[in-house]
Structure formats: structure tokens, C-alpha cells
Design an enzyme around this catalytic site. Sequence first.
Site, PDB file in Angstrom:
ATOM      1  CG  ASP A  76      -3.486   7.549  -1.245  1.00 31.55           C
ATOM      2  OD1 ASP A  76      -3.047   6.417  -1.517  1.00 31.55           O
ATOM      3  OD2 ASP A  76      -3.455   8.022  -0.089  1.00 31.55           O
ATOM      4  NE  ARG A 115      -6.544   0.326  -1.856  1.00 25.51           N
ATOM      5  CZ  ARG A 115      -6.016   0.987  -0.814  1.00 25.51           C
ATOM      6  NH1 ARG A 115      -4.719   0.928  -0.579  1.00 25.51           N
ATOM      7  NH2 ARG A 115      -6.780   1.711  -0.038  1.00 25.51           N
ATOM      8  CD  GLN A 159      -3.775   2.211   7.276  1.00 21.88           C
ATOM      9  OE1 GLN A 159      -4.333   2.710   8.262  1.00 21.88           O
ATOM     10  NE2 GLN A 159      -4.408   1.979   6.139  1.00 21.88           N
ATOM     11  CG  ASN A 168      -3.267  11.386   2.743  1.00 24.24           C
ATOM     12  OD1 ASN A 168      -2.583  10.610   2.082  1.00 24.24           O
ATOM     13  ND2 ASN A 168      -3.019  11.622   4.022  1.00 24.24           N
ATOM     14  CE  LYS A 169      -5.431   5.110   4.440  1.00 27.22           C
ATOM     15  NZ  LYS A 169      -6.170   4.059   3.720  1.00 27.22           N
ATOM     16  NE  ARG A 217      -0.596   1.848   3.643  1.00 32.41           N
ATOM     17  CZ  ARG A 217       0.547   2.514   3.875  1.00 32.41           C
ATOM     18  NH1 ARG A 217       1.655   1.868   4.176  1.00 32.41           N
ATOM     19  NH2 ARG A 217       0.590   3.829   3.792  1.00 32.41           N
ATOM     20  N   GLY A 218       0.288   2.395  -0.144  1.00 33.12           N
ATOM     21  CA  GLY A 218       1.037   3.633  -0.271  1.00 33.12           C
ATOM     22  C   GLY A 218       1.155   3.982  -1.746  1.00 33.12           C
ATOM     23  CB  ALA A 219       0.353   7.077  -3.614  1.00 32.51           C
TER      24      ALA A 219
END
Length: 331
Positions: free
Chosen positions: A231, A86, A190, A241-242, A48-50
Site C-alpha cells: 500500500d 484512507r 479479504q 501492507n495488510k 479497496r486495494g492500492a
Amino acid sequence: MGHVGRTIDWADGTVVIVDQCALPAEHRLLRLATVDELIGAIQRLAVRGAPALGAAGALGVALAAHRHGTDTAAVHADAERLATARPTAVNLRWGVERALAKLSGGTGAVLAEALAMLDEDERVNREASGHAARLLLDTCARRPLRLLTHCNTGRLATVDWGTALGVVRQLHADGQLEYVLADETRPLLQGARLTAWELAEEAIPYRLLPDSAAAAAMARGLVDGVVVGADRIAANGDTANKIGTYGLALAAARHGLPFVVVAPSSTVDASLPDGGAIVIEERAPEEVTHVAGSPVAPKDAPVFNPAFDVTPVDLITAVVTEHGVVAGTAR
């Protein structure tokens, strides 16, 4: 546990990732030999993570090319499945399309492009985090800095180095960081599981706090600035973003604190005029109703579980890429 190193890499015809679902209990590597395995890892957030997703997209196309050879239609079909695994992180499709553009040159050309993207990632992130570190030092009067961050934006979210957490690493190396406050980042934690693990690994002073305590920490004068990742960034600078990032931006504005977004330029989606056009992924209700597999809510409780939110650009001091400040009130 060992040093993280590259979060995602290529070895012997497989994609090798750090299994982020296993942390912090275990630092475990997974070898993914098929596109289906890679898509599964992306969807369950093992990777995960852009920026890491961009690399995953490119390496996934290399996997497809190795499997299908000259059957370009099959490669394109696998690539599209990867790109849509995603929906919010634009880097995933960017990585897929960049590697796919080399398909006419054969399997070797696709893999060479994907590997070049891995090497590029650390350089780009170092440049972006360097720009953001200097901006924070220019903006904040107090030294050393006390920063607050959200989700995970370090090595684990990239191929190497990190984005917002790369800023933290840079400031720590320069002796300009007092501590980091790391939001736990509900519902999948996270921050607690990944960011705290990374900070402890590098002996960077930090404290973990509930997401709901961030505004209180600002009110008590414990924060000099907020630094987060992204993201997807719309053309006008609105940023996805998150989930929870928008609330942090509101709190930072209330307390007069700089709010800085750090991301590679591949995260900018110039096709979207503003954040209202960003598709927000919604995830399974069990992520909210259960913790470590145990129920914490009534059976069949209705759930709203967006993975991301959108922060309007007028709440953002600066959106920083490897090219410097590209949006925000500081521009």
C-alpha cells in the site's frame, strides 16, 4: 457470480465499482454519483486495494469536476477529502493529484486523464507481475511453484489483472504453478472472501489457511515463496501492507524462502525515507470484536486494530514494479 472484469470504471457520469463488501455471496455493482458516496465506499472497503484506490481518487476528481463545473475551489475541497479518506495507501492521493493537475483544461480533461489511468493500470500490473514471475522462477529450484499470498491483490484490488495475484495468474497460465496457499487475512477476511473467490473463478488450484498456519506451512515444506502486494513503499524499500505481512516476512526469512512484494511504481513514496514515517491506519474495534455483526469478545474489550504493518527492506527479497526490481536483498 460472473467474471469480475474491471473493478472500477466510469459510466454515464457515475463511478461504477464491484462492491467488495458483498463478496463472495453476491457479485454486485454499485453506481456512485457523488464524492460523498465514493468516500463512503472507500472507507467501508467496498473499493479497496492500492491501485484501485488510485483509480478511485482520479474518478472522484472527475465526479467533483462534473458537479462543480468552474468552481475550482469546490473541486479542490472535494479532492482533498478524497485524498485523506484512507491515510496509508499512497495511491489514493496520487490518483487525486494526477487528475487534479488537468483541472485547468476543464472537466473533459480531468475525465480523460482518469480514464487513461484505468487503461494504464492493467498494462503496468502485467509488467510488474511478469518481472516478479520471472524472478521467482529464477530463485526457486522446484517446479511447479507453490506460493503463499496474503490479503487480496488480484483484479479486485486493481482496475484489472492484479499485482501479487497477477504473478499467480501469470505462472498458472504458463503451467508453472502447482497451487496457492491463501491466508484468510483477519480481521476482515479479504483472503477468504476475495482472493479465494478470484482463484476459484479462474480455476487456479488453491487452499485457504488461517493466518496463524502460514509459518507452519513453511516449516512443513509446503511453500516455495511468498508473494504479496503493498500500500506504500518508502524510499529505502520498507513496505506497508495488510496487517500480518511483517510476520510472514519473518517466517519466510527463518525458512530461507523468497519474499517478493509486487506493486506499481505509483505505490512508491519517495518523500518518506523509511517505513517509520508511514502513517498506519487504525480501524474500528468492531472489526475485531464482531464477526458478521455478532459479538465474539466481551463487551467493551479494548482493541488494537491496525490495518497495516511495515516490513523492513532487509526482510524483502525484492520489491518489484513495472520497472523491475527496485529494492530488496536481490537487487
